[in-house]
Every structure is written in structure tokens, then in C-alpha cells.
Design an enzyme around this catalytic site. Structure first.
Site, short mmCIF file in Angstrom:
data_model
loop_
_atom_site.label_atom_id
_atom_site.label_comp_id
_atom_site.label_asym_id
_atom_site.label_seq_id
_atom_site.Cartn_x
_atom_site.Cartn_y
_atom_site.Cartn_z
N TYR A 79 0.86 -1.19 0.00
CA TYR A 79 0.00 0.00 0.00
C TYR A 79 0.89 1.23 0.00
CZ TYR A 79 -3.72 3.24 0.57
OH TYR A 79 -4.60 4.27 0.33
N GLN A 106 -11.03 0.08 0.31
CA GLN A 106 -11.41 -0.77 -0.84
C GLN A 106 -10.18 -1.45 -1.45
OE1 GLN A 106 -11.99 2.40 -0.46
NE2 GLN A 106 -11.39 3.64 -2.20
N ASN A 129 -3.70 6.17 5.93
CA ASN A 129 -4.50 6.96 6.89
C ASN A 129 -5.39 6.05 7.72
OD1 ASN A 129 -6.64 6.25 5.25
ND2 ASN A 129 -6.92 8.27 4.38
N SER A 187 2.25 10.08 10.69
CA SER A 187 3.66 10.21 11.07
C SER A 187 3.83 10.89 12.42
CB SER A 187 4.38 11.01 10.01
OG SER A 187 4.18 10.40 8.76
N GLN A 241 7.40 16.33 9.88
CA GLN A 241 6.40 15.27 10.06
C GLN A 241 5.00 15.84 10.19
OE1 GLN A 241 7.52 11.93 9.52
NE2 GLN A 241 8.96 13.48 8.84
N HIS A 292 2.74 16.07 7.07
CA HIS A 292 2.15 14.89 6.42
C HIS A 292 0.63 14.87 6.52
CE1 HIS A 292 5.42 12.32 5.12
NE2 HIS A 292 6.08 12.61 6.21
N GLU A 337 7.31 6.93 16.55
CA GLU A 337 7.80 6.39 15.27
C GLU A 337 9.27 6.80 15.06
OE1 GLU A 337 6.05 8.23 11.85
OE2 GLU A 337 6.64 6.60 10.52
N HIS A 338 9.54 8.13 15.20
CA HIS A 338 10.91 8.62 15.05
C HIS A 338 11.32 9.38 16.30
CE1 HIS A 338 8.92 9.14 11.01
NE2 HIS A 338 9.93 8.36 10.64
N ASP A 361 13.70 9.54 5.88
CA ASP A 361 12.50 9.37 5.06
C ASP A 361 12.84 9.01 3.62
OD1 ASP A 361 10.73 9.84 7.06
OD2 ASP A 361 10.23 11.88 6.49
N GLU A 383 -1.96 -36.41 28.21
CA GLU A 383 -3.01 -35.57 27.62
C GLU A 383 -4.22 -36.40 27.18
OE1 GLU A 383 -1.26 -33.23 24.45
OE2 GLU A 383 -0.12 -31.98 25.85
N HIS A 423 -2.04 -40.18 19.34
CA HIS A 423 -0.70 -39.58 19.32
C HIS A 423 0.30 -40.56 19.94
CE1 HIS A 423 -3.02 -35.86 18.92
NE2 HIS A 423 -1.91 -35.16 18.76
N1 LIG Z 1 4.31 5.42 9.11
C1 LIG Z 1 4.83 5.50 7.89
O1 LIG Z 1 5.76 4.78 7.57
C2 LIG Z 1 4.26 6.49 6.89
C3 LIG Z 1 4.91 6.73 5.64
C4 LIG Z 1 4.31 7.62 4.73
C5 LIG Z 1 3.09 8.22 5.07
N2 LIG Z 1 2.55 7.96 6.28
C6 LIG Z 1 1.24 8.45 6.68
O2 LIG Z 1 0.30 7.86 5.79
C7 LIG Z 1 -0.86 8.66 5.77
C8 LIG Z 1 -1.30 8.85 4.33
O3 LIG Z 1 -2.61 9.33 4.32
P1 LIG Z 1 -3.32 9.95 3.04
O4 LIG Z 1 -4.68 10.34 3.45
O5 LIG Z 1 -2.42 10.95 2.45
O6 LIG Z 1 -3.38 8.77 1.95
P2 LIG Z 1 -3.98 7.30 1.98
O7 LIG Z 1 -3.61 6.71 0.67
O8 LIG Z 1 -3.61 6.58 3.20
O9 LIG Z 1 -5.56 7.49 2.00
C9 LIG Z 1 -6.31 7.94 0.91
C10 LIG Z 1 -7.58 7.10 0.77
O10 LIG Z 1 -8.36 7.20 1.95
C11 LIG Z 1 -9.70 6.92 1.62
N3 LIG Z 1 -10.61 7.87 2.25
C12 LIG Z 1 -10.41 9.19 2.42
N4 LIG Z 1 -11.50 9.74 3.00
C13 LIG Z 1 -12.40 8.76 3.18
C14 LIG Z 1 -13.71 8.69 3.74
N5 LIG Z 1 -14.33 9.76 4.22
N6 LIG Z 1 -14.32 7.49 3.78
C15 LIG Z 1 -13.71 6.38 3.32
N7 LIG Z 1 -12.47 6.38 2.77
C16 LIG Z 1 -11.83 7.55 2.70
C17 LIG Z 1 -9.84 7.05 0.13
O11 LIG Z 1 -10.12 5.80 -0.42
C18 LIG Z 1 -8.47 7.53 -0.36
O12 LIG Z 1 -8.10 6.90 -1.56
C19 LIG Z 1 -0.49 9.98 6.46
O13 LIG Z 1 -1.05 9.93 7.75
C20 LIG Z 1 1.02 9.94 6.57
O14 LIG Z 1 1.49 10.59 7.71
C21 LIG Z 1 3.08 7.10 7.17
N1 LIG Z 2 7.83 10.34 7.34
C1 LIG Z 2 7.10 9.30 6.65
C2 LIG Z 2 6.99 8.13 7.59
O1 LIG Z 2 6.34 8.48 8.72
C3 LIG Z 2 7.77 8.85 5.37
C4 LIG Z 2 7.90 9.88 4.29
C5 LIG Z 2 7.79 9.70 2.97
N2 LIG Z 2 8.04 10.87 2.38
C6 LIG Z 2 8.31 11.75 3.30
N3 LIG Z 2 8.22 11.15 4.47
ZN LIG Z 3 8.12 12.21 6.31
#
Ligand SMILES: NC(=O)c1ccc[n+]([C@@H]2O[C@H](COP(=O)([O-])OP(=O)(O)OC[C@H]3O[C@@H](n4cnc5c(N)ncnc54)[C@H](O)[C@@H]3O)[C@@H](O)[C@H]2O)c1
Ligand SMILES: N[C@H](CO)Cc1c[nH]c[nH+]1
Ligand SMILES: [Zn+2]
Length: 437
Positions: A137, A198, A221, A244, A266, A269, A334-335, A368, A422, A427
Site C-alpha cells: 500500500y 477498498q 491513513n 507520522s 512530520q 504529512h 515512530e521517530h 524518510d 493428555e 498420538h
Molecule cells: N508510518 C509510515 O511509515 C508512513 C509513511 C508515509 C506516510 N505515512 C502516513 O500515511 C498517511 C497517508 O494518508 P493519506 O490520506 O495521504 O493517503 P492514503 O492513501 O492513506 O488514504 C487515501 C484514501 O483514503 C480513503 N478515504 C479518504 N476519505 C475517506 C472517507 N471519508 N471514507 C472512506 N475512505 C476515505 C480514500 O479511499 C483515499 O483513496 C499519512 O497519515 C502519513 O502521515 C506514514
Molecule cells: N515520514 C514518513 C513516515 O512516517 C515517510 C515519508 C515519505 N516521504 C516523506 N516522508
Molecule cells: Zn516524512
């Protein structure tokens, strides 16, 4: 006097309500939010029942597309190669440098099969093998993440996974060429432009077009994180990698502009991202807050930063750096950045963190993109029991047991006693048949 737009919470280690205040700030309500769970369950049920049709419908609804079939949401090999050739040279070189460094770091994580032999000839061991098919993903709702393509796909490749399927949402139909180029570079086999719950459901159960995978990895998310939790068991998952987080520990001697921007790196994001600074220097906390309020005005994503800092950010005053480490371990971020004169001295006290960035020059942003270690890391305190995404996530182990006749006879006697204890007589008799008379 200008009004400050950023007002991170101010916490004091010695306050008798400190733990309570901190826990309030850490709670990421949305993960267990009933409304999100209900929505995610409905989406998963619909995808299981209707397959491609449900995936296409939800994608059109949530990502504002007008697709009528999965064909329009499938990226072909040629499109991946075209993207690799279309991106500017500096982007291609940066992707290649990052990919090389990530590969060379992750190669060190490969686990090998092993065995040993007992004196009577019995052989015991473990066979380590790659998974057959995995789903990556790559988030794409609020930002695009070519770096996350590399971080997800390279360890899978290094592990030897046969088929790597990637999903990435493209809101409003905007496809990012760098994301596709990264997929081409990292050897992804199939790409679908779908996201959210989905996409997770489609990977977990399979549809007419999307193959069912054995494990789903990657951040996302609340909808993605909740869906991964929901399908766990049907498929493997890596961890809950949500919004993040950064926690900076500073002795007050780093340039406050650097620290302010590290926190923003962070916060930008996601509104739900969390940026926290811990210091034993109260004056420095004030300085950083001032820098944050000045620097935020220059940033494109100031609205996201404002929401993140004002709802979930904090400046925490501690009596000393040892207390700062206690705060780190309680949060399990996380970091963590150890922006201090002697980070090695603090390291033994850090027990829980997804990744540890040592010293004033080690900006978390380097991790990152191109340091080499993985940026897919456990969030929301799960670093207490989870680890960074790695090659080990794409390998699985089977036990190997090969008894010699003598070994089977000796262990048959032990198994027989335990089995009868047992009351499992089949067995017992199965083991006893192999005991030498
Ligand atoms: N921990 C890590 O390693 C890392 C790395 C990169 C990004 N991140 C995090 O990932 C997250 C990415 O989130 P994003 O939103 O940009 O993208 P995402 O791809 O996670 O989510 C987008 C999808 O969420 C769904 N969505 C949005 N609103 C909705 C609703 N109301 N109902 C149902 N589905 C819905 C939709 O299908 C959409 O395609 C951020 O929180 C970022 O901080 C974490
Ligand atoms: N900080 C994110 C992980 O929490 C990863 C990322 C991708 N691009 C920028 N930052
Ligand atoms: Zn980042």
C-alpha cells in the site's frame, strides 16, 4: 504584536497531571472511532460481494474519478517504463541513489535457512522462504510518496517475493510519474490506482482483476489502518503504520530553526501527525515556538501543519535528559531525534522507538528518503512491540524435523508419556509404533 498561529501544548514533567495530559495528547481516537470502523466494514463487505464493481465505485466516490472498469485503474508495464524515461534526470538519479542505499541496507537483513544434527543422526532446522505474493500500500491521499514505493518494494524484492502488487490512490485522476518510475525501478509487477479500505479489501480477498495476496504492507491513513486491522487473519499485515510522528530530544544547543523545521517535516504529512519537542532548557522551548511561528508562514502546507501542531503537538519541559528518555519510552514514537551533544550516552536509555536519529546533523527527513533504513515504521506507541518494515516481513519460516530411526525410538518414549498424559492415545500409539522393541 502579531498573533501566533501555532500553539503547541505546553507540558511540564513535574506537573502532577503530566502523565494524564500526555496520554490525552497521544490518543489517536480515530483508530477506534466507531464511524470509521462502520464505514470500513461496509466497504470490505461490498468488495467481498461485488469485487471489481465495488472497488471501482468506491474509488470514483472517494478519489473523485469517473472510471467505469478496473481496466482504467490498472497501470501497464509500458506506462511504468515510460514514466521512468519521462521524469527529469535529477529525479531519476535521486531515486536510483536512494534505491541503491535502501537495497544495500536491506540485504543485510536476509535471514538464511539453518539446521543442526544430533548425535543419533536426527536433523532439525528452519527453512526460510519468501512469500509468494504480497500487496504494497502506497499512500496518496494528501501527498504522493515515490519514496514509500522504494521502501515497500525493495525489501520484498530482496526477500525474493515472486509477485509484488502495488496499490496507490490517485485523487482526481492525477497520476504521479515519480511514483510509477519508482515502481519500475524497484521491480513492482502489478500496479492498480486504487486506495483506502477498498484497496486493502481487494488485496485481502481478491477480485476479478486484483489478485489475492498473502500479506499487505505499507502505511496509510485511518481508513487504511483500520482496514488492515480488519482483514488481519485473512492475510498477514506488517504493522499499524498510521500518521507520522516525530519526537525531538534537544539539549537546547541545536539551532532552533533546525528543530522547528524537523518538527514540521512530520507535521506536514497529515492533520493527525504528531510533532513533540522535549528539552531540559525552558528558554529553548520558547525560542523554538517563536521559530515555528515565523517559519510556518513560508510553508506551502501551513494549514496541515497548523492543524497537526495545534491539536497534537507539544513542547515538554523536563528536569534532565534522563527524564527526556523516560518520556520517549512512554510515547514509543515512530521517530526520535537525539539532537544533543552526546547521543551515544542517551542511546542505552532509549527502549521504544521505530527509528533513532543520532546527533544534530541527522535530520529525520534523511531517513524518510535516502539514509537506507526503512521509513515504514510503527506508530501510535506500537514500537513497544513492532519493528521497521524489513526483508524479514517478506520471509516466512517452516520448521524442519528429520528423525533417524534411533532418534525416533528415543523420542517416541518421551512423546508417548506426554501424549498419554493428555489422554491423546492416537498420538501416543503413533509415536510408540516407532519405538525399537
Ligand atoms: N508510518 C509510515 O511509515 C508512513 C509513511 C508515509 C506516510 N505515512 C502516513 O500515511 C498517511 C497517508 O494518508 P493519506 O490520506 O495521504 O493517503 P492514503 O492513501 O492513506 O488514504 C487515501 C484514501 O483514503 C480513503 N478515504 C479518504 N476519505 C475517506 C472517507 N471519508 N471514507 C472512506 N475512505 C476515505 C480514500 O479511499 C483515499 O483513496 C499519512 O497519515 C502519513 O502521515 C506514514
Ligand atoms: N515520514 C514518513 C513516515 O512516517 C515517510 C515519508 C515519505 N516521504 C516523506 N516522508
Ligand atoms: Zn516524512
Amino acid at each position: 504584536m502579531t498573533t501566533k498561529i501555532l500553539k503547541p501544548a505546553r507540558l511540564d514533567f513535574h506537573d502532577h497531571e503530566f502523565r494524564y495530559q500526555l496520554d490525552q495528547l497521544l490518543a489517536w481516537e480515530s483508530v477506534s472511532d466507531d464511524k470509521v470502523q462502520k464505514t470500513v466494514k461496509e466497504i470490505i463487505t461490498a468488495v467481498r460481494r461485488l469485487g471489481d464493481k465495488a472497488v471501482v465505485d468506491y474509488t470514483c466516490r472517494f478519489d473523485r474519478l469517473t472510471a467505469s472498469s478496473m481496466k482504467e485503474l490498472t497501470v501497464g508495464d509500458q506506462q511504468l517504463q515510460d514514466a521512468l524515461h519521462a521524469i527529469p534526470d535529477d529525479q531519476r538519479k535521486a531515486l536510483e541513489t536512494a534505491a541503491d542505499r535502501i537495497r544495500s541496507y536491506h540485504k543485510r537483513q536476509i535471514q538464511e535457512s539453518w539446521h543442526y544434527k544430533e548425535r543419533n543422526g536426527t536433523k532439525l532446522g528452519q527453512k526460510v522462504q519468501p512469500m509468494d505474493r504480497v500487496g504494497l500500500y502506497v499512500p496518496g491521499g494528501q501527498a504522493t510518496y515515490p519514496s514509500s514505493v522504494l521502501m515497500n518494494a525493495i525489501p520484498a524484492h530482496v526477500a525474493g517475493v515472486e509477485e509484488i502488487v502495488m496499490v496507490v490512490p490517485t485523487p482526481d485522476g492525477v497520476i504521479n510519474n515519480m511514483v510509477l518510475a519508482a515502481a519500475a525501478l524497484a521491480g513492482v509487477h502489478k500496479v492498480f490506482t486504487i486506495g483506502g479500505a477498498q484497496a486493502i479489501a481487494a488485496l485481502a480477498y481478491g477480485t476479478e482483476t486484483i489478485p489475492r495476496v498473502d500479506k499487505i504492507v505499507g502505511p496509510g491513513n485511518i481508513y487504511v489502518a483500520t482496514a488492515k486491522r480488519e482483514v488481519f487473519g485473512q492475510v498477514g499485515i506488517d504493522m499499524i503504520a498510521g500518521p507520522s510522528e516525530i519526537l525531538v530530544v534537544c539539549d537546547g544547543l541545536t539551532d532552533p530553526d533546525w528543530i522547528a523545521m524537523d518538527l514540521f517535516s512530520q507535521a506536514e504529512h497529515d492533520e493527525d501527525a504528531q510533532a513533540i519537542l522535549v528539552s531540559d532548557d525552558l528558554e529553548f522551548l520558547h525560542e523554538v515556538e517563536d521559530c515555528m511561528n515565523r517559519l510556518v508562514l513560508e510553508l506551502e502546507r501551513k494549514d496541515i501543519i497548523k492543524a497537526s501542531v495545534n491539536h497534537r503537538g507539544a513542547l515538554i519541559h523536563v528536569p534532565n535528559l534522563k527524564a527526556a528518555c523516560e518520556v520517549v519510552n512512554h510515547i514509543a514514537p515512530e521517530h526520535v531525534e537525539l539532537s544533543v551533544a552526546d547521543p551515544e550516552a542517551l542511546l542505552p536509555h532509549i527502549r521504544h522507538a521505530g527509528a533513532i536519529f543520532m546527533g544534530r546533523h541527522t535530520a529525520e527527513a534523511l531517513g524518510d528518503y535516502c539514509a537506507g533504513p526503512n521509513h515504514v515504521l510503527p506508530t501510535s506507541g506500537t514500537a513497544r512491540f513492532s519493528s521497521p518494515l524489513g526483508v524479514y516481513d517478506f520471509q516466512k519460516r517452516s520448521s524442519l524435523i528429520h528423525f533417524s530411526a534411533k532418534g525416533a525410538s528415543e523420542m517416541g518414549k518421551v512423546a508417548s508419556v506426554l501424549a498419554r498424559g493428555e489422554s491423546l492415545t492416537a498420538h501416543a500409539r503413533s509415536a510408540e509404533f516407532r519405538i525399537k522393541k
